[in-house]
Design an enzyme around this catalytic site. Structure first.
Site, PDB file in Angstrom:
ATOM      1  N   ASP A 181      47.239  45.645  42.238  1.00 17.84           N
ATOM      2  CA  ASP A 181      47.396  44.568  41.958  1.00 17.84           C
ATOM      3  C   ASP A 181      48.168  44.470  39.927  1.00 17.84           C
ATOM      4  O   ASP A 181      48.806  43.134  40.135  1.00 17.84           O
ATOM      5  CB  ASP A 181      46.482  43.858  41.469  1.00 17.84           C
ATOM      6  CG  ASP A 181      45.053  43.720  40.709  1.00 17.84           C
ATOM      7  OD1 ASP A 181      44.923  44.455  40.301  1.00 17.84           O
ATOM      8  OD2 ASP A 181      44.570  42.592  40.991  1.00 17.84           O
ATOM      9  N   LYS A 228      33.501  45.310  46.670  1.00 16.05           N
ATOM     10  CA  LYS A 228      33.473  43.647  46.426  1.00 16.05           C
ATOM     11  C   LYS A 228      32.560  43.190  48.295  1.00 16.05           C
ATOM     12  O   LYS A 228      32.920  41.962  48.958  1.00 16.05           O
ATOM     13  CB  LYS A 228      34.761  42.844  46.407  1.00 16.05           C
ATOM     14  CG  LYS A 228      35.338  44.197  45.424  1.00 16.05           C
ATOM     15  CD  LYS A 228      37.226  43.048  45.683  1.00 16.05           C
ATOM     16  CE  LYS A 228      38.459  43.894  44.299  1.00 16.05           C
ATOM     17  NZ  LYS A 228      39.594  43.480  44.697  1.00 16.05           N
TER      18      LYS A 228
HETATM   19 MG    MG Z   1      43.860  38.894  41.372  1.00 17.42          MG
END
Ligand code: MG
Ligand code: ADP
Length: 496
Positions: free
Chosen positions: A232, A197
């Site tokens: 996450d 990212k």
């Molecule tokens: Mg997210």
């Protein structure tokens, strides 16, 4: 075939684009008449190639369960990594005290604190803050990045007051959500495999990111420690589980996609000897890498070939938010070139990769007006074209075709996970109610996609079993989830 580039469109319905003499070019006719005769068969072919009838869904669900099994048997055994999270005690609702969470997964990091009051009082208070990471730190050293994060955390911790209070003699404990590829080695340690990212921080790959953060906090004189390192998806499962014991699976459908679920330790051959007090642990499937038997089109293959990771993350490229708009764009370019969808030329803006986002195709599908005015505006704004009603209708059909394929395949993936769990005689569908916690911008904001997902689950399970499976939005559960995992994995004596 040679195609003309479109001149910029004008918003009026006039078929003539006024040209100024200054530009020295002749008046050009902007045709908005699409050639339905040649486009209709292209649409039919697209719909056929993207079709997900029950046998295709069944195959995908079965293949997902097979790949899960193979990935649990041995590392590298399948497309699915089936990463062990080392989370084997989930929140119960009894947790008490003050806990922090830190979420690093992109260009922002979020910090959060929560005061937990146990079964009766539950979440007494929460506060959070968000800090953007300066560009130069994304290319700097490990120390600089983690010092920046630790100092942000220190500032946030300084303002603690009001309803927040730490029990005497304790350090503040943190749940650290770190959404980069990590080889987890325990609940509070994990080695960074590589930055993604847009991050290119030197010296972190191969290091324990928890140690990096703990050392930075020490340098800052900050008396806090990381008790849990979580992904996450795992945070979402923990956050939803806090409110309901029946949550067994969590799925993220946002920019990317992933899923995790509660697995029995004795069903994980590659982890023989691992101890878990509950006999269960959360497995992070990394299902975005799934690829078996998906109905793919020429557009998918071209997009994959031109991507930064060709041949990888095929399920993610078929169902997640980063890609749905781009696939639609590729179809529309082809229809413009070969079928004059927007007249005798191909709009230049439409030829720019990723110009059309998934939020656009979702907005296109929300237009219920007779003349599809909003669709026309989006096409004008994004692609710079005027469109007639028949072209707009085709665009809506294309969006629907890809949302339908994505949603239905996501649903089949969920059923694959449930099948795998059912096989362990868990009775997750046959004997009890099971909740699948969903989060992510795509799931949250695209109602048609959500409906297609649910339809596929119901079709696959049949009306009886599907009554036991509840697919539920768990909004932003992952932040509190990480703090809850800090609580359940607290280093201090606790009774919850
Ligand atoms: Mg997210
Ligand atoms: P991330 O996955 O990056 O953590 P989110 O869960 O917030 O972030 O999801 C953001 C993604 O959700 C966007 O990249 C986009 O693909 C998708 N998305 C955002 N808004 C919409 C919308 N209105 N309709 C459909 N998809 C959307």
């Amino acid at each position: 075939m040679s195609v003309a580039a479109c001149p910029p469109a004008v918003r009026s319905v006039s078929l003539w684009r006024p040209r100024t003499a200054r530009m020295g070019v002749p008046r050009v006719r902007v045709a908005v008449q699409s050639n339905l005769v040649s486009i209709a068969p292209m649409l039919t072919k697209l719909q056929r190639d993207c079709a997900t009838p029950l046998p295709v869904l069944r195959h995908v669900a079965d293949a997902m369960a097979d790949d899960m099994r193979a990935g649990l048997a041995v590392d590298g055994g399948s497309d699915l990594k089936m990463i062990l999270s080392y989370v084997d005690s989930l929140p119960t609702g009894n947790e008490k005290g003050l806990f922090y969470a830190l979420d690093l997964g992109g260009t922002n990091f979020r910090v959060l604190r929560v005061q937990l009051g146990g079964k009766d009082e539950r979440v007494i208070a929460t506060e959070f803050d968000q800090v953007s990471i300066p560009q130069d730190l994304m290319f700097g050293t490990t120390e600089d990045l983690f010092d920046f994060i630790a100092s942000g955390l220190a500032k946030f911790a300084q303002n603690e007051g009001g309803k927040f209070h730490l029990a005497q003699g304790r350090m503040r404990e943190i749940g650290f959500t770190f959404s980069f590829p990590v080889k987890q080695t325990s609940i509070d340690a994990g080695i960074l495999i590589k930055w993604t990212k847009g991050f290119a921080v030197s010296g972190t790959a191969g290091k324990d990111v928890v140690a990096c953060l703990n050392e930075a906090m020490e340098r800052q004189g900050l008396n806090m420690r990381v008790s849990a390192l979580v992904n996450d998806t795992v945070g979402t499962l923990a956050g939803a589980r806090y409110w309901d014991d029946d949550v067994m699976v969590a799925v993220i459908l946002g920019t990317g996609t992933n899923a995790c679920y509660v697995e029995r330790v004795d069903a994980i051959p590659k982890l023989q000897g691992l101890k878990s007090s509950s006999g269960r642990t959360i497995v992070n499937t990394e299902w975005g890498a799934f690829s078996n038997g998906l109905p793919l089109t020429e557009y998918d293959r071209e997009m994959d070939a031109e991507s930064i990771n060709p041949g990888e993350q095929i399920f993610e490229k078929t169902i997640s938010g980063m890609y749905l708009g781009e696939i639609v764009r590729r179809v529309l370019v082809k229809m413009a070139e070969a079928g004059a969808l927007f007249g005798e030329c191909v709009p230049e803006k439409l030829s720019t990769p990723f110009m059309l986002g998934t939020p656009h195709i979702s907005a296109i599908q929300q237009d219920n007006s007779k003349d599809l005015q909003a669709v026309g505006s989006i096409l004008y704004d994004v692609a710079g074209v005027n469109s007639d009603l028949s072209a707009r209708k085709i665009v809506v059909e294309v969006c629907d075709t890809l949302a339908k394929r994505g949603g239905r395949l996501a649903g089949a993936g969920i059923v694959g996970i449930l099948q795998k769990m059912e096989e362990n005689s868990e009775g997750v569908m046959s004997r009890k109610r099971t909740i699948v916690a969903m989060d992510g911008g795509l799931y949250e904001h695209y109602p048609q996609y959500r409906r297609y997902l649910q339809d596929a689950v119901t079709e696959l399970l049949g009306s009886e079993l599907s009554k036991n499976v509840v697919i539920e939005h768990s909004k932003d559960g992952s932040g509190i989830g990480a703090a809850l995992l800090a609580a359940t994995n607290s280093k201090y004596e606790h009774e919850f």
